[in-house]
Motif scaffolding. Structure first.
Motif, mmCIF file in Angstrom:
data_model
loop_
_atom_site.group_PDB
_atom_site.id
_atom_site.type_symbol
_atom_site.label_atom_id
_atom_site.label_comp_id
_atom_site.label_asym_id
_atom_site.label_seq_id
_atom_site.Cartn_x
_atom_site.Cartn_y
_atom_site.Cartn_z
ATOM 1 N N LEU A 1 122.667 1.527 -9.107
ATOM 2 C CA LEU A 1 123.994 0.924 -9.076
ATOM 3 C C LEU A 1 124.957 2.038 -8.727
ATOM 4 O O LEU A 1 125.115 2.992 -9.494
ATOM 5 C CB LEU A 1 124.301 0.324 -10.450
ATOM 6 N N THR A 2 125.606 1.935 -7.560
ATOM 7 C CA THR A 2 126.385 3.068 -7.074
ATOM 8 C C THR A 2 127.584 2.623 -6.245
ATOM 9 O O THR A 2 127.798 1.434 -6.023
ATOM 10 C CB THR A 2 125.483 4.023 -6.263
ATOM 11 N N LEU A 3 128.324 3.602 -5.780
ATOM 12 C CA LEU A 3 129.502 3.420 -4.936
ATOM 13 C C LEU A 3 129.451 4.422 -3.795
ATOM 14 O O LEU A 3 128.846 5.482 -3.930
ATOM 15 C CB LEU A 3 130.777 3.716 -5.748
ATOM 16 N N PRO A 4 130.112 4.128 -2.673
ATOM 17 C CA PRO A 4 130.245 5.154 -1.642
ATOM 18 C C PRO A 4 131.150 6.262 -2.169
ATOM 19 O O PRO A 4 132.043 5.971 -2.945
ATOM 20 C CB PRO A 4 130.909 4.440 -0.477
ATOM 21 N N ILE B 1 120.945 7.915 -1.584
ATOM 22 C CA ILE B 1 120.153 6.727 -1.874
ATOM 23 C C ILE B 1 119.695 6.079 -0.573
ATOM 24 O O ILE B 1 118.544 5.682 -0.425
ATOM 25 C CB ILE B 1 120.958 5.730 -2.733
ATOM 26 N N TRP B 2 120.609 5.965 0.393
ATOM 27 C CA TRP B 2 120.244 5.392 1.706
ATOM 28 C C TRP B 2 119.085 6.163 2.324
ATOM 29 O O TRP B 2 118.214 5.595 2.962
ATOM 30 C CB TRP B 2 121.428 5.456 2.677
ATOM 31 N N ASN B 3 119.101 7.479 2.166
ATOM 32 C CA ASN B 3 118.099 8.339 2.793
ATOM 33 C C ASN B 3 116.940 8.693 1.873
ATOM 34 O O ASN B 3 116.139 9.551 2.214
ATOM 35 C CB ASN B 3 118.766 9.626 3.282
ATOM 36 N N GLY B 4 116.840 8.042 0.715
ATOM 37 C CA GLY B 4 115.823 8.422 -0.255
ATOM 38 C C GLY B 4 114.780 7.361 -0.548
ATOM 39 O O GLY B 4 114.201 7.362 -1.619
ATOM 40 N N GLY B 5 114.542 6.441 0.365
ATOM 41 C CA GLY B 5 113.498 5.448 0.151
ATOM 42 C C GLY B 5 113.954 4.221 -0.624
ATOM 43 O O GLY B 5 113.158 3.601 -1.320
ATOM 44 N N PHE B 6 115.223 3.876 -0.524
ATOM 45 C CA PHE B 6 115.760 2.705 -1.196
ATOM 46 C C PHE B 6 116.310 1.728 -0.163
ATOM 47 O O PHE B 6 116.743 2.138 0.910
ATOM 48 C CB PHE B 6 116.885 3.100 -2.160
ATOM 49 N N GLU B 7 116.311 0.444 -0.520
ATOM 50 C CA GLU B 7 116.885 -0.577 0.353
ATOM 51 C C GLU B 7 118.044 -1.250 -0.370
ATOM 52 O O GLU B 7 118.003 -1.444 -1.583
ATOM 53 C CB GLU B 7 115.841 -1.607 0.758
ATOM 54 N N LEU B 8 119.063 -1.604 0.378
ATOM 55 C CA LEU B 8 120.222 -2.289 -0.174
ATOM 56 C C LEU B 8 119.840 -3.734 -0.486
ATOM 57 O O LEU B 8 119.309 -4.440 0.368
ATOM 58 C CB LEU B 8 121.381 -2.250 0.824
ATOM 59 N N VAL B 9 120.100 -4.175 -1.725
ATOM 60 C CA VAL B 9 119.784 -5.553 -2.098
ATOM 61 C C VAL B 9 121.025 -6.356 -2.452
ATOM 62 O O VAL B 9 120.978 -7.585 -2.482
ATOM 63 C CB VAL B 9 118.764 -5.626 -3.262
ATOM 64 N N PHE B 10 122.153 -5.679 -2.723
ATOM 65 C CA PHE B 10 123.369 -6.395 -3.084
ATOM 66 C C PHE B 10 124.568 -5.500 -2.830
ATOM 67 O O PHE B 10 124.523 -4.300 -3.091
ATOM 68 C CB PHE B 10 123.326 -6.791 -4.562
ATOM 69 N N ARG B 11 125.650 -6.112 -2.356
ATOM 70 C CA ARG B 11 126.906 -5.381 -2.154
ATOM 71 C C ARG B 11 128.056 -6.339 -2.458
ATOM 72 O O ARG B 11 128.070 -7.464 -1.980
ATOM 73 C CB ARG B 11 127.031 -4.864 -0.734
ATOM 74 N N LEU B 12 128.989 -5.857 -3.263
ATOM 75 C CA LEU B 12 130.198 -6.611 -3.556
ATOM 76 C C LEU B 12 131.347 -5.619 -3.525
ATOM 77 O O LEU B 12 131.477 -4.787 -4.426
ATOM 78 C CB LEU B 12 130.116 -7.298 -4.918
ATOM 79 N N GLY B 13 132.141 -5.673 -2.474
ATOM 80 C CA GLY B 13 133.191 -4.677 -2.298
ATOM 81 C C GLY B 13 132.565 -3.311 -2.125
ATOM 82 O O GLY B 13 131.731 -3.105 -1.256
ATOM 83 N N LEU B 14 132.935 -2.377 -2.988
ATOM 84 C CA LEU B 14 132.368 -1.026 -2.921
ATOM 85 C C LEU B 14 131.110 -0.864 -3.766
ATOM 86 O O LEU B 14 130.397 0.125 -3.639
ATOM 87 C CB LEU B 14 133.402 0.006 -3.379
ATOM 88 N N GLU C 1 127.400 -1.234 -4.846
ATOM 89 C CA GLU C 1 126.144 -1.445 -4.140
ATOM 90 C C GLU C 1 124.971 -1.325 -5.115
ATOM 91 O O GLU C 1 124.997 -0.513 -6.026
ATOM 92 C CB GLU C 1 125.966 -0.409 -3.033
ATOM 93 N N VAL C 2 123.957 -2.154 -4.896
ATOM 94 C CA VAL C 2 122.727 -2.098 -5.679
ATOM 95 C C VAL C 2 121.582 -1.874 -4.713
ATOM 96 O O VAL C 2 121.424 -2.621 -3.748
ATOM 97 C CB VAL C 2 122.489 -3.379 -6.499
ATOM 98 N N PHE C 3 120.802 -0.844 -4.966
ATOM 99 C CA PHE C 3 119.652 -0.508 -4.147
ATOM 100 C C PHE C 3 118.381 -0.696 -4.983
ATOM 101 O O PHE C 3 118.420 -0.579 -6.211
ATOM 102 C CB PHE C 3 119.707 0.948 -3.675
ATOM 103 N N ARG C 4 117.272 -0.926 -4.310
ATOM 104 C CA ARG C 4 115.957 -1.042 -4.963
ATOM 105 C C ARG C 4 115.008 -0.084 -4.256
ATOM 106 O O ARG C 4 115.034 0.055 -3.039
ATOM 107 C CB ARG C 4 115.451 -2.471 -4.843
#
Length: 82
Positions: A52-55, A61-74, A76-79
């Motif tokens: 559970l993070t923010l820009p 996280i984007w570059n560490g083997g995770f995929e975006l599963v949810f975004r609401l405004g800023l 973001e939830v990655f799995r």
């Protein structure tokens, strides 16, 4: 979240995550280099990790083997991708 998963949350979202998921392991980090590496290491003990993070903290996280599963405004939830 599956029962064998954990959550890594940015410090600004940690309180909300702790109240929403009281029986789930939650690891907190504050900056990309403060706590995130340690949290990712501990998360390796679980079959699935959510973040559970923010820009701009999502860069690693984007570059560490995770995929975006949810975004609401800023927010973001990655799995983890296993």
């Amino acid at each position: 979240m599956p029962s064998d998963s954990c959550l890594i949350a940015h410090e600004s979202l940690y309180g909300w995550a702790y109240l929403s998921l009281p029986f789930r392991p939650i690891y907190e980090y504050s900056f990309m280099d403060v706590g995130l590496s340690n949290a990712l290491f501990k998360a390796g003990w679980f079959n699935c990790t959510y973040v559970l993070t923010l820009p701009p903290y999502d860069y690693l996280i984007w570059n560490g083997g995770f995929e975006l599963v949810f975004r609401l405004g800023l927010i973001e939830v990655f799995r983890s991708v296993n």
